[in-house]
Each structure stands twice: as structure tokens, then as C-alpha cells.
Design a protein around this motif. Structure first.
Motif, PDB file in Angstrom:
ATOM      1  N   ALA A 158       0.826  -1.209   0.000  1.00 44.22           N
ATOM      2  CA  ALA A 158       0.000   0.000   0.000  1.00 44.22           C
ATOM      3  C   ALA A 158       0.859   1.257   0.000  1.00 44.22           C
ATOM      4  N   GLU A 159       1.956   1.249   0.775  1.00 44.88           N
ATOM      5  CA  GLU A 159       2.817   2.423   0.837  1.00 44.88           C
ATOM      6  C   GLU A 159       3.589   2.607  -0.466  1.00 44.88           C
ATOM      7  N   VAL A 160       4.032   1.515  -1.076  1.00 44.47           N
ATOM      8  CA  VAL A 160       4.693   1.619  -2.379  1.00 44.47           C
ATOM      9  C   VAL A 160       3.721   2.148  -3.424  1.00 44.47           C
ATOM     10  N   HIS A 161       2.482   1.667  -3.382  1.00 45.72           N
ATOM     11  CA  HIS A 161       1.465   2.137  -4.325  1.00 45.72           C
ATOM     12  C   HIS A 161       1.245   3.642  -4.174  1.00 45.72           C
ATOM     13  N   ARG A 169       5.471   0.806 -12.384  1.00 46.72           N
ATOM     14  CA  ARG A 169       5.394  -0.619 -12.059  1.00 46.72           C
ATOM     15  C   ARG A 169       6.204  -0.927 -10.805  1.00 46.72           C
ATOM     16  N   TYR A 170       5.664  -1.837  -9.999  1.00 48.24           N
ATOM     17  CA  TYR A 170       6.304  -2.341  -8.785  1.00 48.24           C
ATOM     18  C   TYR A 170       6.617  -3.808  -8.988  1.00 48.24           C
ATOM     19  N   ALA A 171       7.885  -4.202  -8.757  1.00 48.37           N
ATOM     20  CA  ALA A 171       8.308  -5.592  -8.924  1.00 48.37           C
ATOM     21  C   ALA A 171       8.819  -6.144  -7.598  1.00 48.37           C
ATOM     22  N   VAL A 172       8.364  -7.340  -7.268  1.00 46.87           N
ATOM     23  CA  VAL A 172       8.787  -8.030  -6.052  1.00 46.87           C
ATOM     24  C   VAL A 172       9.575  -9.269  -6.458  1.00 46.87           C
ATOM     25  N   CYS A 224       2.905 -18.098  -4.407  1.00 47.36           N
ATOM     26  CA  CYS A 224       2.773 -17.055  -5.419  1.00 47.36           C
ATOM     27  C   CYS A 224       1.430 -16.342  -5.332  1.00 47.36           C
ATOM     28  N   GLN A 225       0.380 -17.078  -5.036  1.00 49.55           N
ATOM     29  CA  GLN A 225      -0.937 -16.450  -4.981  1.00 49.55           C
ATOM     30  C   GLN A 225      -0.994 -15.358  -3.929  1.00 49.55           C
ATOM     31  N   THR A 226      -0.211 -15.499  -2.867  1.00 54.96           N
ATOM     32  CA  THR A 226      -0.166 -14.451  -1.851  1.00 54.96           C
ATOM     33  C   THR A 226       0.359 -13.151  -2.445  1.00 54.96           C
ATOM     34  N   LEU A 231      -0.606  -7.596  -4.037  1.00 58.03           N
ATOM     35  CA  LEU A 231      -0.489  -6.504  -5.000  1.00 58.03           C
ATOM     36  C   LEU A 231      -1.855  -6.086  -5.524  1.00 58.03           C
ATOM     37  N   GLY A 232      -2.725  -7.066  -5.754  1.00 57.37           N
ATOM     38  CA  GLY A 232      -4.056  -6.741  -6.237  1.00 57.37           C
ATOM     39  C   GLY A 232      -4.854  -5.922  -5.237  1.00 57.37           C
ATOM     40  N   LYS A 233      -4.772  -6.282  -3.960  1.00 59.10           N
ATOM     41  CA  LYS A 233      -5.510  -5.543  -2.933  1.00 59.10           C
ATOM     42  C   LYS A 233      -5.002  -4.117  -2.801  1.00 59.10           C
TER      43      LYS A 233
END
Length: 273
Positions: A158-161, A169-172, A224-226, A231-233
Motif C-alpha cells: 500500500a505504501e509503495v502504491h 510498475r512495482y516488482a517483487v 505465489c498467490q499471496t 499486489l491486487g488488494k
């Protein structure tokens, strides 16, 4: 691979399974016999050749590092500063290298200084030194696995967003949860033959060059689903999943490294709409 569909069945199984190991270790036992505090000097000396050959290039490609559109990059969880230094080597971008650890930042400032890197301390989870929409791209390399509670992952995303510009784009980047227990060239995450549940502690060993003792630590298993859910939330869209492997023609990790047959890393990214 740019959708979560192929991961769904495997991740649902991973989230609800119980360990197949006969070990009776409890989290307290693991914490007692492994130094869970990450030593900044030791972590900086880790031989990150697989990351340099496979993981970091995948992140840089996802973010468009080197393009004229990416002028400011956030390295959230910069650790001892190696990745931020590679960003400025590969581009003309300015990097905000942020971490929660004063010790990590001290090593980063001492060993990897650069006029285009601004090292900052994250306090109370906030990037108070960055305005909303002020960075073009962001990355977190081997950060999510250090967080033991799902709420902490949501707070980071959320803070990165907040600080990313629209379209950024944000990459993990993390160790691939589907390659747990595999001995790669310089590291192994988790015990062979053991199935880990969502958020469970697992042992990780990082090799160091020159005969130095390996670095043993404890991180957390996130399927991975986490990553996709987190990111989706947070509001990221155009979610992408990438599992890079070592190119077949490369011999830098030996004649037949595990990295050529099994993806050692997972890169999940998304765009701020």
C-alpha cells in the motif's frame, strides 16, 4: 507468464497443507538454534551470482530500468545496498534506497555510495520522505520473505502504491516458493522434502566466498498467490508472474547448475493505475 491462473491449484494446495517432515521443530526451536538477526556485513558478503545473472535482470526488465521513462526508482528494503548500486550502474536513474534497518543502511552508505543514491530509513512502515506519485518504478528484492505476517505485506504494498506515479510498475523478487528445498549454486531455501504452509518459518542458507562460514537465517514461505493477492488488494493491475531460469548457453554457474532446470526466483509485478 502473466496471469495467476496456472498458479491457483498449486498455491491453494500449498496454503492448506501440513508439513510432511518428521521434524518436531517448533518456531521457537528454529529461532533458538539459528541466528535470525540478519548481519549486515555478512549479508553484504553473500555471493549473489545467481541473483546477478537471473533475478536482478528480470526485475530491471520488468521495470524498464535504463529507459528514459524511469528516472527515479524506489528500492524498498535495500539491505546493504547492492541492488541500488546496480541500478545506477545500469541506468541514469536516481535511486531512493530505503530500509528499516539502520545497520543495513550504514553498510550501504559505506560500501555502495553513489551521488545518485539517496539512502533513507523507513520508520513505522512509512515512506514519509517521499510524496505521493513521486517515483517512476519500485522494487522489493528479498523483502516479502522476511515478513512473517500478511498484514505487513499489505502495508508495504500500500505504501509503495502511494509513492508510485500512475503507470509506474512495482516488482517483487523473492526465492521461488515452488523451488523450496532445492540446492542452488549459492543458496538453499527450506529443507528438502518438506512442504511449508503459508507464512511458515523456514531455514535458509546463503553461501559466502573465500571459505567464509555460510550465513544461516530464517525467512517465511509465501506462495505465489499471496503475492498476487497482496499486489491486487493494494490497487496494482496488469499483474505479471515471471520465473526466470539460467540461459542454457551460460556456464558461469558450472556445467549443470540447478538454476538451468529449476527457477530459483519469482518475480511478481503490477502497475499503478
Amino acid at each position: 507468464m502473466s496471469s495467476s491462473t496456472a498458479w491457483k491449484d498449486a498455491d491453494d494446495t500449498g496454503d492448506t497443507s501440513t508439513s510432511t517432515s518428521t521434524s518436531t521443530d517448533t518456531p521457537a526451536d528454529i529461532d533458538a538454534d539459528i541466528n535470525t538477526g540478519i548481519d549486515a556485513d555478512g549479508y553484504d558478503s553473500y555471493d549473489d551470482l545467481p541473483e546477478r545473472l537471473i533475478g536482478y535482470p528480470a526485475v530491471f526488465h520488468a521495470l524498464g530500468i535504463g529507459s528514459s521513462a524511469v528516472r527515479t526508482v524506489l528500492d524498498h528494503g535495500c539491505g546493504p545496498g547492492k541492488v541500488a548500486a546496480r541500478v545506477v550502474e545500469a541506468s541514469d536513474a536516481r535511486v531512493v534506497a530505503a530500509d528499516v534497518s539502520p545497520g543495513m543502511l550504514a553498510v550501504a552508505r559505506e560500501r555502495h555510495p553513489h551521488p545518485r543514491i539517496d539512502h533513507r530509513l523507513i520508520e513505522d512502515g512509512r515512506l514519509a520522505f517521499l510524496d505521493e506519485g513521486s517515483v517512476d518504478a519500485a522494487m522489493s528484492c528479498f523483502v516479502f520473505v522476511t515478513v512473517g505476517e500478511i498484514e505487513g505485506l499489505h502495508d508495504i504494498a500500500a505504501e509503495v502504491h502511494r509513492v508510485l506515479r500512475p503507470g509506474g510498475r512495482y516488482a517483487v523478487l523473492d526465492a521461488n516458493p515452488r523451488s523450496t528445498g532445492i540446492r542452488f549454486s549459492t543458496f538453499r531455501t527450506g529443507d528438502p522434502g518438506r512442504v511449508y504452509t503459508k507464512g511458515e518459518r523456514r531455514r535458509t542458507r546463503l553461501e559466502r566466498p573465500g571459505g567464509a562460514a555460510p550465513l544461516d537465517l530464517v525467512d517465511h514461505h509465501w506462495p505465489c498467490q499471496t503475492y498476487l493477492d497482496v499486489l491486487g488488494k493494494a490497487g496494482f493491475t496488469d499483474l505479471d508472474v515471471h520465473e526466470p531460469v539460467l540461459p542454457r548457453h551460460s556456464s558461469l554457474l558450472g556445467s549443470r547448475p540447478a538454476e538451468a532446470d529449476h527457477p530459483p526466483f519469482l518475480v511478481v509485478s503490477g502497475v499503478k493505475g
